[in-house]
Design an enzyme around this catalytic site. Structure first.
Site, short mmCIF file in Angstrom:
data_model
loop_
_atom_site.label_atom_id
_atom_site.label_comp_id
_atom_site.label_asym_id
_atom_site.label_seq_id
_atom_site.Cartn_x
_atom_site.Cartn_y
_atom_site.Cartn_z
N LYS A 1 1.10 -1.39 0.08
CA LYS A 1 -0.06 0.04 -0.12
C LYS A 1 0.71 1.05 -0.17
O LYS A 1 2.21 1.37 0.70
CB LYS A 1 -1.37 0.03 1.23
CG LYS A 1 -2.24 -1.03 1.14
CD LYS A 1 -3.59 -0.44 2.17
CE LYS A 1 -4.23 -1.35 2.14
NZ LYS A 1 -4.54 -2.57 2.88
N GLY A 2 0.71 2.13 -1.04
CA GLY A 2 1.37 3.51 -0.94
C GLY A 2 0.37 4.87 -0.83
O GLY A 2 -1.09 3.98 -0.44
N GLY B 1 -2.54 4.57 -3.76
CA GLY B 1 -3.61 3.41 -3.99
C GLY B 1 -2.60 2.13 -3.28
O GLY B 1 -1.49 1.75 -2.05
N ASP C 1 11.53 10.41 -7.13
CA ASP C 1 10.88 10.17 -6.10
C ASP C 1 12.07 8.77 -5.70
O ASP C 1 11.63 7.87 -5.43
CB ASP C 1 9.44 9.43 -5.95
CG ASP C 1 9.29 9.34 -4.85
OD1 ASP C 1 9.56 9.44 -3.66
OD2 ASP C 1 7.56 8.78 -4.78
P1 ATP Z 1 4.90 5.68 -1.61
O1 ATP Z 1 3.49 5.55 -1.78
O2 ATP Z 1 4.40 6.84 -1.22
O3 ATP Z 1 5.55 6.24 -2.63
P2 ATP Z 1 5.48 3.05 -1.75
O4 ATP Z 1 6.60 3.48 -2.56
O5 ATP Z 1 5.42 2.41 -0.83
O6 ATP Z 1 5.12 5.04 -1.25
P3 ATP Z 1 3.42 2.29 -3.45
O7 ATP Z 1 4.13 2.24 -4.39
O8 ATP Z 1 1.82 2.09 -4.23
O9 ATP Z 1 4.47 2.51 -2.98
O10 ATP Z 1 4.28 0.17 -3.83
C1 ATP Z 1 3.27 -0.81 -2.36
C2 ATP Z 1 4.19 -1.51 -2.23
O11 ATP Z 1 4.07 -2.28 -2.89
C3 ATP Z 1 5.66 -1.14 -2.75
O12 ATP Z 1 6.80 -1.15 -1.32
C4 ATP Z 1 6.51 -2.87 -2.95
O13 ATP Z 1 7.01 -3.78 -1.58
C5 ATP Z 1 5.01 -3.37 -4.08
N1 ATP Z 1 5.74 -3.09 -5.27
C6 ATP Z 1 4.97 -2.49 -6.08
N2 ATP Z 1 5.45 -2.30 -7.35
C7 ATP Z 1 5.59 -4.06 -7.63
C8 ATP Z 1 6.18 -4.43 -8.21
N3 ATP Z 1 5.68 -3.79 -9.54
N4 ATP Z 1 5.96 -6.07 -7.88
C9 ATP Z 1 6.55 -6.50 -6.92
N5 ATP Z 1 6.11 -5.48 -5.29
C10 ATP Z 1 6.03 -4.27 -5.93
#
Ligand code: ATP
Ligand code: MG
Length: 370
Positions: free
Chosen positions: A82-83, A86, A196
């Site tokens: 979760k980021g 979303g 980022d």
């Molecule tokens: P923010 O939204 O603040 O940038 P974030 O980078 O943790 O934070 P997301 O980009 O939504 O948020 O990703 C959430 C998590 O999902 C990531 O930390 C990662 O562990 C996992 N994730 C994202 N993309 C992938 C992918 N292509 N393959 C595997 N895991 C993924």
């Protein structure tokens, strides 16, 4: 259910005078209106979701080029993250049985802004670099933009440092070289700033490949809210010139990379006081420290001179003093381990994967139709 729907379909052979290439695609797929037929079977394509981009130009894997993505073809296995924008789900494509990460970005926005976002995402998706996570396709449906991403089965660098606490220099050099190659592509070929770079946006797979993700997503999120320069996410890795509102360029990604690599080496975020010293920095204290204090460095008694020099080449408060990604690729720290055959895959395979994949039976053609 699908079998019944198909039984009611009337198949008509195209009239003789109709050119065949009106129906046949390069991959041998026959398509007419809502009906599609190829070696994977017969399928009705409904227009429930709006498909935003063709996948042809985005794929680094030739086999993926033929894959047709529709949200209904992706079955959810598990939420993997979760980021701020979303949720990221692990999904499996019903037809080719491959895994993908489906990232949903919640956006209840007007049509015109959506078109603008779509355009930006489309530009961002045309990547042909092995060190950038492939975005195969994107959809807009019910206020959510969904991105079908290459699934990186060992999660992010953030997941890895939670388990190992610190990463040794040889592995850091191998990891860093891949991130630098991705940055060279973004900075020098695409002329864009990532904005980022942080542990959760550096993803790893079982082969030990490290890839940059979320390039452009934070900028797109900010612009969708009418605040083009408003940052969505963490400020921890943001360069001093960005925090202080000065103009910035691709060197701000180099600052972020330096902080990430130093964090992996020392086992804590460099601006957070060590366990011996008391207290944590508040949000404003942190921003003040980044802008006003001397930059953090690698302790010379614990790390090699090459590593200390590499960190100092990245974490310079004056962006002019920072090396570029191209220069850093030639740095003695990166060169030192190049012919040492260091396998990052062995390190990540010794850790718990973020998701234990269940065993899946490959469905038979008859199963899909019935
Ligand atoms: P923010 O939204 O603040 O940038 P974030 O980078 O943790 O934070 P997301 O980009 O939504 O948020 O990703 C959430 C998590 O999902 C990531 O930390 C990662 O562990 C996992 N994730 C994202 N993309 C992938 C992918 N292509 N393959 C595997 N895991 C993924
Ligand atoms: Mg992310």
């Amino acid at each position: 259910m699908k079998g019944k729907a198909l039984a009611q379909l009337k198949l008509s052979v195209p009239a003789q005078e109709t050119p065949v290439d009106k129906f046949l695609t390069a991959s041998g797929t026959f398509q007419d209106g809502e009906l599609r037929l190829n070696q994977k079977g017969l399928k009705l394509i409904r227009e429930e979701t709006e498909s935003l981009t063709p996948s042809q130009t985005q794929s680094s894997d030739a086999n993926e080029e033929d894959v047709q993505f529709a949200l209904e073809d992706l079955e959810t296995i598990k939420v993997i993250g979760k980021g701020s924008g979303g949720v990221v789900q692990l999904v499996r494509h019903k037809w080719n049985c491959k895994f993908y990460a489906l990232k949903g970005i919640q956006m209840n926005i007007q049509e015109t802004i959506r078109k603008q976002i779509v355009q930006e995402l489309k530009i961002n998706q045309v990547t042909q670099c092995p060190e950038i996570v492939v975005c195969y396709h994107s959809f807009y449906h019910n206020g959510v933009i969904s991105l079908v991403l290459e699934y990186m089965d060992r999660g992010s660098l953030a997941d890895i440092i939670k388990q190992v606490k610190t990463i040794l220099e040889p592995y850091l050099a191998v990891l860093c070289k891949q991130v630098l190659k991705g940055l060279v592509y973004l900075h020098h070929e695409r002329h864009v700033i990532h904005r980022d770079i942080k542990p959760s946006n550096l993803l790893v797979n079982h082969k030990g490949e490290v890839k940059i993700t979320d390039f452009g997503v934070s900028a797109v999120l900010a612009s969708s809210m009418g605040q083009r320069d408003t940052f969505v996410g963490t400020y921890n890795y943001m360069s001093p010139e960005r925090i202080s509102g000065s103009s910035y360029d691709y060197k701000s990604d180099i600052w972020s990379l330096g902080l990430v690599i130093l964090e992996c080496a020392i086992g804590r975020f460099p601006y957070i006081p060590s366990e011996e010293s008391e207290g944590w920095l508040s949000f404003y204290e942190l921003l003040e420290a980044i802008v006003d204090q001397p930059p953090p460095s690698a302790p010379a008694d614990q790390f090699s001179p090459e590593f200390c020099s590499f960190i100092s080449a990245c974490i310079q408060k004056d962006p002019q003093q920072r090396m570029s990604a191209l220069q850093l690729l030639e740095h003695p720290f990166i060169k030192k381990f190049e012919d040492k055959d260091i396998d990052l895959g062995i390190l990540v395979s010794s850790l718990d994967p973020p998701v234990n994949l269940p065993e899946f039976k490959v469905p038979l053609y008859q199963d899909i139709l019935s």
